[in-house]
Design an enzyme around this catalytic site. Sequence first.
Site, mmCIF file in Angstrom:
data_model
loop_
_atom_site.group_PDB
_atom_site.id
_atom_site.type_symbol
_atom_site.label_atom_id
_atom_site.label_comp_id
_atom_site.label_asym_id
_atom_site.label_seq_id
_atom_site.Cartn_x
_atom_site.Cartn_y
_atom_site.Cartn_z
ATOM 1 N N GLY A 10 -5.132 -5.234 4.841
ATOM 2 C CA GLY A 10 -5.703 -4.413 3.766
ATOM 3 C C GLY A 10 -4.595 -3.761 2.970
ATOM 4 N N GLY A 13 -4.971 -1.968 -0.415
ATOM 5 C CA GLY A 13 -5.836 -0.793 -0.552
ATOM 6 C C GLY A 13 -5.000 0.446 -0.805
ATOM 7 N N ASP A 35 -3.635 -9.318 2.443
ATOM 8 C CA ASP A 35 -4.764 -8.804 1.660
ATOM 9 C C ASP A 35 -5.392 -9.966 0.897
ATOM 10 O OD1 ASP A 35 -5.448 -5.622 0.679
ATOM 11 O OD2 ASP A 35 -6.439 -7.266 -0.389
ATOM 12 N N ARG A 36 -6.655 -9.774 0.507
ATOM 13 C CA ARG A 36 -7.308 -10.824 -0.290
ATOM 14 C C ARG A 36 -6.779 -10.855 -1.715
ATOM 15 N NH1 ARG A 36 -13.600 -10.227 0.650
ATOM 16 N NH2 ARG A 36 -13.007 -8.102 0.215
ATOM 17 N N ASP A 52 -7.738 -13.794 3.952
ATOM 18 C CA ASP A 52 -8.841 -13.025 4.503
ATOM 19 C C ASP A 52 -8.583 -12.693 5.964
ATOM 20 O OD1 ASP A 52 -11.537 -12.322 5.373
ATOM 21 O OD2 ASP A 52 -12.118 -13.162 3.422
ATOM 22 N N ILE A 53 -8.938 -11.512 6.336
ATOM 23 C CA ILE A 53 -8.801 -11.065 7.725
ATOM 24 C C ILE A 53 -9.695 -11.913 8.653
ATOM 25 C CG2 ILE A 53 -10.648 -9.301 7.532
ATOM 26 C CD1 ILE A 53 -7.398 -8.558 9.159
ATOM 27 N N TYR A 152 -20.522 1.183 7.931
ATOM 28 C CA TYR A 152 -19.083 1.453 8.032
ATOM 29 C C TYR A 152 -18.771 2.393 9.204
ATOM 30 C CZ TYR A 152 -14.759 3.848 6.367
ATOM 31 O OH TYR A 152 -13.525 4.419 6.240
ATOM 32 N N LYS A 156 -16.707 1.469 12.582
ATOM 33 C CA LYS A 156 -15.471 2.174 12.933
ATOM 34 C C LYS A 156 -15.567 2.755 14.347
ATOM 35 C CE LYS A 156 -12.634 2.092 9.276
ATOM 36 N NZ LYS A 156 -11.235 1.662 9.321
ATOM 37 N N ILE A 192 -9.717 10.919 1.420
ATOM 38 C CA ILE A 192 -8.315 10.914 0.993
ATOM 39 C C ILE A 192 -8.242 11.036 -0.524
ATOM 40 C CG2 ILE A 192 -6.164 9.573 0.966
ATOM 41 C CD1 ILE A 192 -6.858 8.324 3.517
HETATM 42 C C1 AKB Z 1 -15.502 6.623 2.555
HETATM 43 O O1 AKB Z 1 -15.868 7.472 1.746
HETATM 44 O O2 AKB Z 1 -16.198 5.689 2.941
HETATM 45 C C2 AKB Z 1 -14.107 6.773 3.129
HETATM 46 C C3 AKB Z 1 -14.133 7.540 4.395
HETATM 47 C C4 AKB Z 1 -14.528 8.970 4.409
HETATM 48 O O3 AKB Z 1 -13.829 7.000 5.429
HETATM 49 N N1 AKB Z 1 -13.253 7.399 2.186
#
Ligand code: AKB
Length: 353
Positions: A10, A13, A35-36, A52-53, A152, A156, A192
């Site tokens: 990545g 990114g 990265d792609r 691609d990963i 997501y 994670k 971030i």
């Molecule tokens: C998102 O908003 O999906 C990311 C996160 C908080 O992991 N920036």
Amino acid sequence: MEKGCILITGANGEIGHGLIRYLAHEGLYKIVALDRSPIDDYQKSVDFYKGDILDKNLIDELNRKYNFTAIFHLAAILSTGGEKEPLPAHRVNVEGSLNILNLADDQSNRTKTPVVVVFPSTIAAYGFATPEQRIAAGKIDEHRYLDPITMYGINKLYIEHLGNYYSTRYRSFEDTPNLTRLDFRCVRLPGIMSSESLPSGGTSDFGPEMIHAAAQGKPYECFVTAETRLPFIVMPDGVHSLISISRASRRSLTKPVYNVGSFSISAGEIRNEVLKYFPKAEITFKPNPKRLAIVDSWPVDVDDSAARKDWGWRPEFDREGAFKNYLIPGITRRYASQRPQQSSPPLQSTDRA
Ligand code: AKB
């Protein structure tokens, strides 16, 4: 076979850019970037692979060509992007991570040196049932409220566990003498903000989007309420946290996963900070219920005392310093050559749910 290499997935990114710049400046390791899409601030010291990963042939090629000391596995589809396309997100976030864990497992065993795998997890791994519950919980440690509501966040949290499993128990029923396992290390990052790039597909994006819009003289319509509060960190501190945990002595790490934080701020407070520097900024609030529900499931602040105690984590920038000394000067420089575009349509994330 190249030795002393660092793999960054990545790489194109937001975090990838910062990490490559930091490591390339240090010049201690050969950097291999995947990265792609091509990395735009291409550096001579970087071996870049466009791919691609999920491409196992490519991962095997990297495994054959390099001995990795550390892998920073950044490739992911973020929270809003993941809700729009949950199954592709699952493939990238879970199967892609599994490919990297298998690569690191194979190399650790082959070289008899544990490959350090650094995994940036996220506040999306948490999940509160109601906005009232998150407010009442306040600053939270690593162990409670782990009921994520997004693909997501679920991905994670699972990889946090899987990485820990690979580094402690994987293959324990095999009769393999001198099994050397990988060394998995994980930080849970807050939202971030970078002065150099804009995120895409996240739900904490309203913070950086607001500041970048103001610096360009563009109106901004914020997709959460003014009261919505999240923990944030600025990019140099985010990169610093990944580098620091990768170099911490193994013996000092008492947890598989660490929170890292810097400051907690509401969307309205970000607006106030922005107005100090760009008094003509036009920032309005038009909450998007789907995106707001995601943010409302995340903590308002994180307790990162374990990272501070175990491996000396300290953010360089607090809330005031983040705006005054990093975000505003960097963003102003970035857009200095552009004329204000007061008549442009409001800047909105392309990843609106
Ligand atoms: C998102 O908003 O999906 C990311 C996160 C908080 O992991 N920036």
